[in-house]
Write a protein that holds these residues in place. Structure first.
Motif, PDB file in Angstrom:
ATOM      1  N   UNK A  99       0.793  -1.276  -0.081  1.00 17.67           N
ATOM      2  CA  UNK A  99      -0.129  -0.082  -0.153  1.00 17.67           C
ATOM      3  C   UNK A  99       0.972   1.266   0.057  1.00 17.67           C
ATOM      4  N   UNK A 100       2.061   1.230   0.822  1.00 15.81           N
ATOM      5  CA  UNK A 100       2.810   2.398   0.617  1.00 15.81           C
ATOM      6  C   UNK A 100       3.470   2.691  -0.597  1.00 15.81           C
ATOM      7  N   UNK A 112       0.929   8.177   3.767  1.00 14.64           N
ATOM      8  CA  UNK A 112       0.638   6.848   3.968  1.00 14.64           C
ATOM      9  C   UNK A 112       1.567   6.141   4.693  1.00 14.64           C
ATOM     10  N   UNK A 113       2.928   6.081   4.455  1.00 10.37           N
ATOM     11  CA  UNK A 113       3.987   5.431   4.932  1.00 10.37           C
ATOM     12  C   UNK A 113       3.935   5.699   6.209  1.00 10.37           C
ATOM     13  N   UNK A 114       3.760   7.114   6.818  1.00 12.26           N
ATOM     14  CA  UNK A 114       3.894   7.482   8.185  1.00 12.26           C
ATOM     15  C   UNK A 114       2.645   6.831   8.834  1.00 12.26           C
ATOM     16  N   UNK A 115       1.654   6.837   8.209  1.00  8.57           N
ATOM     17  CA  UNK A 115       0.507   6.183   9.014  1.00  8.57           C
ATOM     18  C   UNK A 115       0.856   4.565   9.324  1.00  8.57           C
ATOM     19  N   UNK A 134      -6.519   4.526   2.897  1.00 10.42           N
ATOM     20  CA  UNK A 134      -7.153   4.249   1.538  1.00 10.42           C
ATOM     21  C   UNK A 134      -7.975   5.471   1.066  1.00 10.42           C
ATOM     22  N   UNK A 135      -8.461   6.460   1.864  1.00  9.67           N
ATOM     23  CA  UNK A 135      -9.150   7.391   1.745  1.00  9.67           C
ATOM     24  C   UNK A 135      -8.225   8.467   0.813  1.00  9.67           C
ATOM     25  N   UNK A 136      -7.130   8.496   1.159  1.00  8.87           N
ATOM     26  CA  UNK A 136      -5.951   9.315   0.543  1.00  8.87           C
ATOM     27  C   UNK A 136      -5.751   8.954  -0.950  1.00  8.87           C
ATOM     28  N   UNK A 176      -3.561 -11.350   5.115  1.00  8.37           N
ATOM     29  CA  UNK A 176      -2.811  -9.940   5.279  1.00  8.37           C
ATOM     30  C   UNK A 176      -3.901  -8.800   5.508  1.00  8.37           C
ATOM     31  N   UNK A 177      -3.097  -8.039   6.129  1.00 11.60           N
ATOM     32  CA  UNK A 177      -4.056  -6.484   6.316  1.00 11.60           C
ATOM     33  C   UNK A 177      -3.920  -5.797   4.982  1.00 11.60           C
ATOM     34  N   UNK A 178      -3.147  -6.442   3.996  1.00 14.98           N
ATOM     35  CA  UNK A 178      -3.030  -5.764   2.616  1.00 14.98           C
ATOM     36  C   UNK A 178      -4.116  -5.993   1.783  1.00 14.98           C
TER      37      UNK A 178
END
Length: 296
Positions: A99-100, A112-115, A134-136, A176-178
């Motif tokens: 996702x990153x 996103x990477x920070x979150x 995901x909203x981003x 996965x949470x992915x």
């Protein structure tokens, strides 16, 4: 007479050879017998007695061997080979966070990477964080998904771990949470029997910024583990789980062999079994598989 424990030592051949000095230090710490070579220069197992009161803990052994870049896993001799494997995907089977990588191509990578990092360290609620990330992506093209996949790489030993356990009749699942866009491809590449993940909501080739199904989070990972155990008719002691983030903690804690693989600090504080230096092949050595039977 078979001793009740073995101390498994593993090095990453790409980083150096498992030295005699490291083996001797570890053997003395656990009062072990002669080491058995599982892979020359990479892994040995040292039969040893049950740790006595006041004996060095696995954390102490691990810290002592850190300068040698050697992983140490203390496992019970009985029931070493597992019937079920449940693995996390991002930063475990797959090198990096998918996702990153998607977000980076779409211009929102830093946010996103920070979150993601805060979430994997247990600072944010998983579901809330995932929905925020995901909203981003809202309004952006999904064309980047294939590009991210083409650049993705499996971690060393991933395919060997899955294929070897499958060849020895284990049931394997990637949970996965992915996202399933990636889990489906990783599962096929490695040979997992099953795969599960979250779903992007996509309309006309564009991210809507929402999820298309309920969130697969920490509890869901444990639920899939429990289901697989029931289907195989085995206890949790017959399971191997592996992951790196706090969302993996429930399944890591339940399994007979739960391994924190190059994990976040909070995970390493909680999970005793750790692979910090070597590859995913260490998960096979921990089960007593010699490299000679690996399916590459």
């Amino acid at each position: 007479m078979t001793l009740p424990y073995v101390l498994v030592l593993v090095a990453d051949p790409a980083q150096g050879t498992l030295s005699k000095d490291a083996i001797d230090i570890a053997r003395n710490m656990v009062k072990g017998k002669n080491p058995v070579v599982l892979s020359a220069g990479e892994a040995v197992e040292i039969p040893c007695p049950t740790p006595a009161p006041g004996a060095p803990t696995i954390a102490t052994i691990r810290a002592t061997l850190a300068r040698h870049k050697v992983d140490a896993l203390l496992v019970k001799t009985r029931g070493r080979r597992k019937a079920v494997l449940v693995a996390d995907m991002d930063s475990t089977i797959l090198d990096g966070e998918s996702l990153d990588e998607v977000a980076a191509l779409l211009g929102v990578g830093d946010d996103v990477a920070r979150l993601t990092l805060d979430t994997m360290n247990g600072k944010l609620d998983f579901e809330e964080s995932l929905r925020t990330r995901v909203a981003l992506l809202e309004g952006k093209s999904t064309d980047c998904l294939e590009e991210v996949w083409q650049k993705s790489r499996l971690n060393p030993g991933a395919r060997t771990l899955v294929k070897t356990m499958s060849a020895h009749n284990a049931r394997t699942a990637l949970v996965s949470g992915g996202f399933t866009y990636f889990t489906s491809r990783v599962a096929e590449a490695c040979g997992f029997d099953e795969h599960y993940g979250n779903e992007f909501d996509i309309q006309n080739g564009v991210f809507t910024g929402k999820l298309a199904a309920p969130v697969l989070g920490p509890d869901s990972k444990e639920e899939h583990l429990q289901r697989l155990l029931e289907e195989r008719g085995v206890k949790a002691s017959a399971a191997l789980t592996t992951g790196d983030g706090t969302n993996d903690l429930p399944m890591l804690a339940v399994a007979g062999l739960g391994i924190a693989y190059k994990a976040k600090p909070k995970v390493r504080q909680i999970i005793e079994m750790q692979v910090n230096h070597s590859t995913l092949r260490a998960h096979l050595f921990a089960q007593g598989y010699p490299a000679s039977v690996f399916v590459e």
